[in-house]
Every structure is written in structure tokens, then in C-alpha cells.
Design a protein around this motif. Structure first.
Motif, PDB file in Angstrom:
ATOM      1  N   MET A   1     -51.031 -40.133 152.720  1.00  0.00           N
ATOM      2  CA  MET A   1     -52.161 -41.248 151.607  1.00  0.00           C
ATOM      3  C   MET A   1     -52.691 -41.499 150.643  1.00  0.00           C
ATOM      4  O   MET A   1     -53.011 -40.664 149.829  1.00  0.00           O
ATOM      5  CB  MET A   1     -53.395 -40.788 153.057  1.00  0.00           C
ATOM      6  CG  MET A   1     -54.238 -42.484 152.762  1.00  0.00           C
ATOM      7  SD  MET A   1     -55.741 -42.477 153.816  1.00  0.00           S
ATOM      8  CE  MET A   1     -56.494 -41.542 152.783  1.00  0.00           C
ATOM      9  N   ILE A   2     -52.855 -42.598 150.285  1.00  0.00           N
ATOM     10  CA  ILE A   2     -52.762 -42.403 149.210  1.00  0.00           C
ATOM     11  C   ILE A   2     -53.974 -43.683 149.248  1.00  0.00           C
ATOM     12  O   ILE A   2     -54.267 -44.563 148.966  1.00  0.00           O
ATOM     13  CB  ILE A   2     -51.675 -43.621 147.746  1.00  0.00           C
ATOM     14  CG1 ILE A   2     -50.231 -42.836 148.517  1.00  0.00           C
ATOM     15  CG2 ILE A   2     -51.821 -43.705 146.873  1.00  0.00           C
ATOM     16  CD1 ILE A   2     -49.173 -44.024 147.239  1.00  0.00           C
ATOM     17  N   LEU A   3     -54.919 -43.435 148.420  1.00  0.00           N
ATOM     18  CA  LEU A   3     -56.142 -43.537 148.155  1.00  0.00           C
ATOM     19  C   LEU A   3     -56.698 -44.366 146.810  1.00  0.00           C
ATOM     20  O   LEU A   3     -56.719 -43.814 145.617  1.00  0.00           O
ATOM     21  CB  LEU A   3     -56.720 -43.565 148.420  1.00  0.00           C
ATOM     22  CG  LEU A   3     -59.073 -43.503 148.438  1.00  0.00           C
ATOM     23  CD1 LEU A   3     -59.011 -44.950 149.147  1.00  0.00           C
ATOM     24  CD2 LEU A   3     -59.780 -42.466 148.750  1.00  0.00           C
ATOM     25  N   VAL A   4     -56.885 -45.446 146.384  1.00  0.00           N
ATOM     26  CA  VAL A   4     -56.764 -45.960 144.955  1.00  0.00           C
ATOM     27  C   VAL A   4     -58.493 -46.419 145.381  1.00  0.00           C
ATOM     28  O   VAL A   4     -58.748 -47.837 145.989  1.00  0.00           O
ATOM     29  CB  VAL A   4     -55.620 -47.267 144.807  1.00  0.00           C
ATOM     30  CG1 VAL A   4     -55.915 -47.854 143.279  1.00  0.00           C
ATOM     31  CG2 VAL A   4     -54.732 -47.179 144.757  1.00  0.00           C
ATOM     32  N   GLU A   5     -58.609 -46.084 144.210  1.00  0.00           N
ATOM     33  CA  GLU A   5     -60.634 -47.091 144.457  1.00  0.00           C
ATOM     34  C   GLU A   5     -61.032 -47.264 143.000  1.00  0.00           C
ATOM     35  O   GLU A   5     -61.507 -45.945 142.207  1.00  0.00           O
ATOM     36  CB  GLU A   5     -61.192 -44.976 145.135  1.00  0.00           C
ATOM     37  CG  GLU A   5     -60.919 -44.669 145.501  1.00  0.00           C
ATOM     38  CD  GLU A   5     -61.545 -43.563 146.213  1.00  0.00           C
ATOM     39  OE1 GLU A   5     -62.769 -43.798 147.255  1.00  0.00           O
ATOM     40  OE2 GLU A   5     -61.266 -42.449 145.845  1.00  0.00           O
ATOM     41  N   SER A   6     -61.612 -48.031 143.239  1.00  0.00           N
ATOM     42  CA  SER A   6     -62.304 -49.220 141.853  1.00  0.00           C
ATOM     43  C   SER A   6     -60.864 -49.051 140.079  1.00  0.00           C
ATOM     44  O   SER A   6     -61.333 -48.777 139.610  1.00  0.00           O
ATOM     45  CB  SER A   6     -63.249 -48.601 141.335  1.00  0.00           C
ATOM     46  OG  SER A   6     -64.249 -48.934 142.384  1.00  0.00           O
ATOM     47  N   LEU A   7     -59.508 -48.994 140.756  1.00  0.00           N
ATOM     48  CA  LEU A   7     -59.207 -48.212 138.968  1.00  0.00           C
ATOM     49  C   LEU A   7     -59.052 -49.391 138.450  1.00  0.00           C
ATOM     50  O   LEU A   7     -58.794 -50.580 138.924  1.00  0.00           O
ATOM     51  CB  LEU A   7     -57.801 -48.252 140.326  1.00  0.00           C
ATOM     52  CG  LEU A   7     -56.695 -47.552 138.982  1.00  0.00           C
ATOM     53  CD1 LEU A   7     -57.017 -46.528 138.954  1.00  0.00           C
ATOM     54  CD2 LEU A   7     -54.935 -47.798 139.608  1.00  0.00           C
TER      55      LEU A   7
END
Length: 298
Positions: free
Chosen positions: A1-7
Motif C-alpha cells: 500500500m502507498i500512503l501519501v499524506e499532505s505531500l
């Protein structure tokens, strides 16, 4: 899984990626879409440690890419098929990758066969490869470590129709076996065929995300008429928005309301249907109309 947070990624006063958050789930293909210059490639480079974000983070199964002990065994990456050593052969490039990851030598032959390069082609210098052959080599390099996650930027560039079909089947099978695929492509039809989820970005910000079915179902009504201007005027008078798309209008209302407006305006219709049948291209153009730089998806 890829989690992108406030990038977020800024270059001086210019914000290339602006506070984006989304998840690419295991067992699914996530299409990452946006016009030229929308920030897709910058975001993908940040995910794999090639660009340091100004704020936020991206993790692979809970870890930063740069903290992975043997990243090629966990994440397969293809961001630029032309970024390969022109003086080496395809087989040499894969052999170096295998040695770096501690893989058995036979893995190289397996990958060459998987991506459809012949032994003669694998022995050529990369400078003599076509773009399609470079793409196949790049896919082989991404898959050689048998990773759980794939991050691919325009992997179908340069492939002929048979190659695109091969790519589609390869990635679909990979996701069906539990892998995570994040795929950027300007070939919207291919994304529509293969993707389970969509993330649409414009000018560095996410303008829509969700399952493919959710986004296409929420696209409104597609209507075509010889007198689109008259219908658009009638709809505007009823406070209903309509966007020109490919010889018709994409209307933010259900088909019954659009048909009634056409009747009141005495406008003949040649097509009237829910926009989920209009396909990804119409939805994409509507969502990115205010953010496209060239009127072409990429």
C-alpha cells in the motif's frame, strides 16, 4: 500500500505539489491522472526519494522509501525509460540490478522473457533501443525484485497496440495477485480499462479521487444536440451548469431534467445518457478544464 499524506513540494515561490493526500491500495490499480505540468511526476519522484518534499510524506507499507533496506525487492519503479545507461546492453542492466538486490542470475533471463525482449535484443546496447524496447526493459527492471508495489510513470509510452495490451494484462494480473499499482498515463482509455481507483490532479492539487465507478457515475449527463448553444442557455436559466465536451454538453443534472429543458427550449436531441457511459475522457476534461495548460492530458 502507498500512503501519501499532505505531500507538498515547492520550488521557491512555485508550488508543484500542493498538500495532496491519497492511498493506493493493495490488490488494486490506482490511476494517477492530470494535465501536463499538474505535478504527477514530481509527486511520484517524492514517493521514491528522488525529490525531497517541502512538507508531508509518502510511505510504502508504512515505511519511507529511503529507509527500505533493499528497496528494489519491495518497490518496482519506472519513472523515465530513457534514463538508462546507453553504453550497456539490456542484459547487463538487468544483471547489475539482480546482483545489487542479491537475486539469482536466472532471474535476468526470466525477466527478459517476461517482457518480450529477444536474446538478440537483450544483447544490444541500449542506445540502439527503440522507445518501446526501453519501456520493456524498464518494466523488467521494475519487476526483477518481485516487489509488492509498482510505481510507474507513463509505462506505455512508445508501445504499439499489442504492447499496450500486454502491459495492461501484466499489470492487471499483478494487482489481482495482491500487488499495489500506481500508474500515471496520458492514455486515458487504457487507464479506464485497467484502473480500479482514480486520483485526478490539477495544478498540484487533487481535484477528484475515488473508485472509477464512483467518479464516472458522478459525472452527470451527456447530451448532444445540433443547437448546443440554445440548450446551454436554457440550462443556465434554470441554474444548471453545462460544460462543452467533444461535440456535446456534460450537464450537472440527471437525464430527465436535461430532457425537460430541451423540450422547453424546443431543441432536438441526438444523444441523451448518463455520463458514466461517456467514459473517462469526458470526466477528465470536465474536472481539469480550469487547470489544463495545453488542453491535452498527460
Amino acid at each position: 500500500m502507498i500512503l501519501v499524506e499532505s505531500l507538498t513540494k515547492k520550488y521557491g515561490a512555485f508550488t508543484a505539489v500542493d498538500d495532496i493526500t491519497f492511498t493506493a491500495q493493495s490488490g488494486r490499480v490506482t490511476g494517477f491522472l492530470g494535465p501536463n505540468g499538474a505535478g504527477k511526476s514530481t509527486a511520484m519522484r517524492a514517493m521514491v526519494g528522488l525529490t525531497r518534499p517541502t512538507a508531508g510524506r509518502a510511505t510504502i507499507d508504512g515505511k519511507d522509501y529511503t529507509s527500505l533496506g533493499n528497496p528494489g525487492r519491495e518497490v518496482g519503479v519506472l519513472l523515465d525509460a530513457s534514463a538508462q545507461h546507453n553504453g550497456r546492453t539490456g542484459r547487463e542492466i538487468l544483471s547489475l540490478s539482480a546482483a545489487t538486490m542479491g537475486l539469482p542470475k536466472q532471474r535476468v533471463a526470466e525477466m527478459i522473457a517476461l517482457v518480450g525482449l529477444t536474446d538478440e535484443e537483450a544483447g544490444r546496447r541500449v542506445r540502439n533501443y527503440s522507445l518501446g524496447m526501453r519501456q520493456r526493459l524498464g518494466i523488467a527492471a521494475a519487476l526483477i525484485g518481485d516487489p509488492r508495489v509498482l510505481i510507474l510513470d507513463e509505462p506505455a509510452n512508445g508501445l504499439d497496440p499489442a504492447g499496450i495490451r500486454w502491459m495492461r494484462d501484466l499489470l492487471r494480473g499483478y494487482a489481482n495477485r495482491g500487488g499495489t499499482v500506481l500508474l500515471s498515463s496520458h492514455l486515458l482509455h487504457e487507464i479506464e480499462v485497467i484502473a480500479d481507483d482514480l486520483v485526478v490532479i490539477g495544478r498540484g492539487r487533487i481535484v477528484a479521487q475515488g473508485t472509477k465507478e464512483e467518479l464516472l457515475a458522478g459525472a452527470g449527463t451527456l447530451v448532444r444536440t445540433p443547437d448546443a448553444d440554445a440548450l446551454a442557455t436554457q440550462l443556465a436559466g434554470q441554474q444548471i451548469s453545462a460544460t462543452p465536451v467533444d461535440g456535446g454538453l456534460l450537464v450537472d443534472a440527471d437525464p430527465a431534467a436535461v430532457g425537460q429543458a430541451a423540450l422547453e427550449a424546443a431543441v432536438p436531441l441526438t444523444e441523451l445518457r448518463p455520463a458514466d457511459g461517456a467514459g473517462l475522457e469526458d470526466m477528465f476534461l470536465e474536472l481539469t478544464a480550469d487547470t489544463a495548460r495545453e488542453g491535452v492530458s498527460a
